[in-house]
Design an enzyme around this catalytic site. Structure first.
Site, short mmCIF file in Angstrom:
data_model
loop_
_atom_site.label_atom_id
_atom_site.label_comp_id
_atom_site.label_asym_id
_atom_site.label_seq_id
_atom_site.Cartn_x
_atom_site.Cartn_y
_atom_site.Cartn_z
N ASN A 397 29.35 -35.31 45.63
CA ASN A 397 29.84 -35.38 47.01
C ASN A 397 31.01 -36.36 47.14
O ASN A 397 32.15 -35.96 47.38
CB ASN A 397 28.70 -35.78 47.95
N ASP A 398 30.73 -37.64 46.98
CA ASP A 398 31.74 -38.66 47.27
C ASP A 398 33.00 -38.50 46.42
O ASP A 398 34.11 -38.73 46.91
CB ASP A 398 31.15 -40.06 47.04
N VAL A 399 32.85 -38.08 45.16
CA VAL A 399 34.00 -38.02 44.25
C VAL A 399 34.85 -36.78 44.49
O VAL A 399 35.88 -36.60 43.83
CB VAL A 399 33.55 -38.07 42.78
N ALA A 439 27.52 -42.74 49.46
CA ALA A 439 28.29 -43.67 50.29
C ALA A 439 28.03 -43.43 51.77
O ALA A 439 28.55 -44.16 52.61
CB ALA A 439 29.78 -43.53 49.99
#
Length: 471
Positions: A397-399, A439
């Site tokens: 997700n975050d990356v 995050a």
């Protein structure tokens, strides 16, 4: 323990062990040479420990032997039983043991300095040894308590979100200043209250430093604690007059510091900002970011994904922690093999901080025997997404979140991300639309016209795609 003689053969053996450790680090820098690196490290450590046992007066060799057998058995059983998904918390746990060992050695040296050869004729501890002891116990205690918090966060026993204490910066700076002041005072007064106050405050500051750091910064924390454990071992090496510990600790400490810098660069973050609070460093960001966006999105099936990928010229697979949790790496390799058999070019895109520790995705893919030449780092493959037919994102997700490039209010703003949204089609494997990344930030890619959401357990979804490709 007391050194008997400065044996030149012992120094040569320690030098050879040090060279082995350097070769081990060099080997571990690449998956293709990692096994050779491990062998160098094992040989170097065996040589260093054996040399120490031979050249020092040991109170009881049988006791040392029993301790080695117990520790070796524990390590062997743990290595065989631990799941690859639990590797980050295992690393954090091992770091805590290194820190605790440094603390216990420092306590033993303080209680019986003559046995360690650091006492003056009157029984007082050498001043230089007090500095080494103070630094060793401070770094070791910080490593232990910080690693315990990292373990609890990684293992899910504690929330991965930043836990913000009121006035934490003042408390942390005040505590660190007090520790440094007490170490300086320890030079003039080796009273027990000074020594054990340093120890207690160091345990405390380890907790305080890691608690505010969010889960998305855990790769940096793991490498940072690795560095701390090395410096703690080096400091205790000076106390024990053991060259091997000094060399090994310095190598681990410096390599961990370099790795921390690399991780920070990968997230466009400064090391100080991570230590000061991590992602979600302000309380509002920490408390708020976890809401999913209520917007239209497209849902697809395993059959849809199989058809799109089988018709593609190139597919880039982006693995993340969701793949690790589901242990889907073997099914993913099987899917890639089927696609390659149909003439599709398959590549893997790895973000430096994907997962919970540096290299987490690389280790999982290597375990599944994914060819090394198909695995690419962010800077080597990011430009290819615009010419790629399908980006297959599995639990990352975050990356992959474009908010890192566009939303200045986002806690991940400025972090380099994989440009999966530029692919013609994005297939995004995710358990549900309700969750957000580590995050605490929702991903805009979910709601784009070229994205198809594949909502299921990652391993189950990939296995269904494999079946659909076989029909």
């Amino acid at each position: 323990m007391e050194q008997v003689i400065a044996n030149p053969w012992a120094m040569l053996a320690y030098l050879v062990a040090g060279v082995c450790f350097i070769l081990a680090l060099r080997g571990l820098s690449s998956p293709t040479s990692s096994r050779r690196g491990n062998r160098f490290g094992m040989f170097g450590m065996t040589l260093a420990v054996g040399t120490t046992l031979v050249t020092h007066q040991i109170a009881s060799l049988p006791e040392i032997g029993v301790a080695i057998l117990i520790g070796g058995a524990f390590g062997l059983i743990t290595a065989r039983k631990i799941a690859m998904t639990a590797m980050p918390q295992l690393v954090a746990a091992f770091h805590s043991l290194v820190g605790l060992a440094a603390v216990l050695v420092a306590v033993a040296a303080y209680l019986n300095p003559a046995a360690f050869g650091i006492a003056e004729p009157g029984g007082a501890i050498h001043q230089i040894s007090r500095i080494e002891m103070g630094l060793g116990i401070a770094i070791g205690a910080i490593t232990f308590s910080g690693s315990v918090i990292a373990f609890l966060k990684l293992n899910g026993n504690m929330s991965g979100k930043p836990i913000m204490l009121p006035g934490r910066h003042i408390i942390n700076l005040g505590t660190l200043a007090l520790i440094i002041g007490l170490i300086a005072y320890f030079l003039t007064d080796e009273a027990p209250w000074v020594f054990f106050t340093i120890t207690g405050l160091s345990f405390l500051i380890g907790f305080l430093l890691i608690i505010p750091i969010g889960g998305a910064d855990m790769p940096v924390v793991v490498s940072m604690l690795n560095s701390y454990s090395g410096w703690a071992a080096a400091a205790m090496g000076f106390t024990l007059h053991n060259s091997a510990m000094i060399i090994t600790g310095a190598l681990v400490g410096s390599s961990g510091a370099i790795l921390s810098y690399i991780m920070c660069a990968a997230m466009n973050r400064s090391f100080i900002s991570v230590i000061a609070g991590g992602f979600g460093g302000d309380s509002s960001a920490a408390a708020g970011g976890g809401q999913a966006i209520d917007r239209p999105w497209k849902r697809g099936s395993a059959e849809d994904a199989a058809f799109l990928m089988s018709q593609a010229e190139q597919v880039i697979i982006v693995p993340g922690y969701g793949m690790a949790v589901a242990q889907a790496q073997h099914a993913l390799r099987e899917m890639a093999d089927q696609l390659k058999a149909e003439g599709v070019t398959v590549k893997y895109a790895i973000h430096p901080v994907a997962g919970r520790m540096p290299g987490h995705m690389n280790v999982l893919l290597a375990e599944a025997n994914v060819p090394y030449d198909e695995v690419f780092e962010l800077e080597d493959i990011n430009s290819e997404f615009a010419q790629t037919d399908v980006a297959f994102v599995i639990g990352a997700n975050d990356v992959t979140n474009p908010a890192a490039k566009t939303d200045k209010s986002s806690p991940i703003y400025g972090m380099p991300v994989l440009d999966v949204e530029k692919a013609k089609t994005v297939l995004f494997v995710k358990r549900s639309m309700g969750g957000v990344g580590y995050a605490g930030v929702d991903n805009e890619v979910f709601y784009r016209d070229n994205t198809m959401m594949l909502l299921a357990d990652a391993k189950k979804m990939v296995e269904e795609i494999v079946k659909a490709l076989g029909h």
